[in-house]
Motif scaffolding. Sequence first.
Motif, PDB file in Angstrom:
ATOM      1  N   ASN A 173       4.223   4.516   4.139  1.00 28.82           N
ATOM      2  CA  ASN A 173       3.218   3.673   4.771  1.00 28.82           C
ATOM      3  C   ASN A 173       3.081   4.062   6.228  1.00 28.82           C
ATOM      4  OD1 ASN A 173       2.493   2.134   2.579  1.00 28.82           O
ATOM      5  ND2 ASN A 173       3.918   0.464   3.036  1.00 28.82           N
TER       6      ASN A 173
ATOM      7  N   LYS B  84       5.693   5.313  11.041  1.00 29.72           N
ATOM      8  CA  LYS B  84       5.607   5.549   9.611  1.00 29.72           C
ATOM      9  C   LYS B  84       6.951   5.199   8.958  1.00 29.72           C
ATOM     10  CE  LYS B  84       2.380   9.423  10.240  1.00 29.72           C
ATOM     11  NZ  LYS B  84       2.153  10.870  10.043  1.00 29.72           N
TER      12      LYS B  84
ATOM     13  N   ASP C 253       6.334  -4.622   1.698  1.00 26.93           N
ATOM     14  CA  ASP C 253       6.528  -3.396   0.916  1.00 26.93           C
ATOM     15  C   ASP C 253       7.662  -3.529  -0.095  1.00 26.93           C
ATOM     16  OD1 ASP C 253       8.841  -3.123   2.672  1.00 26.93           O
ATOM     17  OD2 ASP C 253       7.433  -2.295   4.128  1.00 26.93           O
TER      18      ASP C 253
END
Length: 518
Positions: free
Chosen positions: A422, A429, A307
């Motif tokens: 995400n 999360k 990410d």
Amino acid sequence: MNKIIWCLVLSLLLSYKISARQFDPDNVKNALVKVVVAVNNNSSIALTGFVWKSPNQIVTSLHGMSRTGDIRILYQGQAWRKAKIKKVLQKADLVLLELIEGQAPPPSTVVPISQFNTSKVKFGTDVFAIGYNGGATGSSSRQMKKGFVNPETLSHLIPKKDKEALAKIGFPALDLNILYLEGSLLPGFSGAPVFDQQSKLIGIGDGGLEKGASNVSWIIPASYLTELENSSNNDLPSGFENLTQLFSAAAIIQSPSTNPSSIESNKMILSGSGSATTNISPVKAIGFEFHPTKNRSLTDMIESSDDPENLLMLSDEFELDMNIQLDYDAMRFDIYEDINTGVVIAVPEGISLMYNPTEEAFQAINPDNNDMQLYFYGVQNDFSQTNFEDLLVAVGEIINQNFAMRFGVSGFTIDTDYSLWNEFDGGRKIAWILSLGNEYLMGQDGLQYGLYVYMTLLMTEEKTFMSIATIPIPAEVVAFAISSGMDCNNPGMFAEYCDYFNKVFKTFSAAHLLNFAY
């Protein structure tokens, strides 16, 4: 009568549940050893091992061996013995060591492990590793869970670039059966025995693959011990020294001399760092225990991260919009992991992590004493069932309540370009949210600053852990850079501003890199 029978059955069930066997480190501690392998006159590799079937036989990880350095075994924190390589199982990264003859025998209290659990380890099962964190003098336990990968082989865990390196030398085997873990093995846990709840051996700690600030960890199934015993090979594989980057569970320690007594006062060198840490003690407070695990460059973490979007977008904004070129390769971070929750945090290299009781938060101490701050909070709020739009509202209220008055601005506005989340397996999360102050701040230097607050939230059903970075950016300097350009790879007369903008990016990155251990 039926009621009485039901009560008896319920009583028996409760009794069984209470008496069900739980992992007890006292059952296995007398088989545990520390393994220290000399690399050169100044450093050694610290591993964990366990006594296997005979007091003079030790199993540990092959990747921690050396072609020339002495191998020393510490039994029960008190008795050092020298060892040699007896057998090698190259494909499974295992080595069987044997004490060199002519020494005193191991302590009489040593109790070898002689068998292992052959049953399949189910997904979600609690597993327990015991090892020497960072080559510490005392052992400690590490509780993790069995994860899910299908098929559960090494080739399905590692990226292409690492597959190619392993395939070239065949070590360890790409088709190796492994046990994937949720949670990270700490440095020094290479070779550590891993047990189930019944204190039965199920595997051997092997390593962790880089995944941003976290690691992907696996263990070698204990069934490979049979192949190790039957191996006729005792040679180290060619080129194995080059694979240490795959094995974050090995610790490099600084050895002032080859005297075993000096090894007891070694300092751990965070993997990837050029210098030893001054303090390897964990930072403990309010139920958290953060251990330093490694040192990494920002470039390395971006390349392996799932990410990195916000970091890449900010980098583009600096280079394309602000006309500022930063030195990303020089940005390094010390990585800490909480052994209780698996939370992983990044702290810019050279900055201390401490607990601030006034803020009730962990804080990366900013030596410049300006408004650029980095905090880490653990809170009981359950945001795991909150949708993203509601989360933005809740975070907006938190920011406005806590930071508007503190900095003297009327409020903050959320930047939706930098705000996203995400979802992961197990109900976890992660959200990243950027807020901008509605007015400029006037700095002591007479410049106007735009105030940014960047948050990362790790959310589970039990709790939320968050990083919060406050980042002032001088508007006039940005305007100058846009018109004239600023190359911080060759800063020259702009060294002071370049240093500041490098700190801006590192602070933002540290807040973004907050993550769960994989």
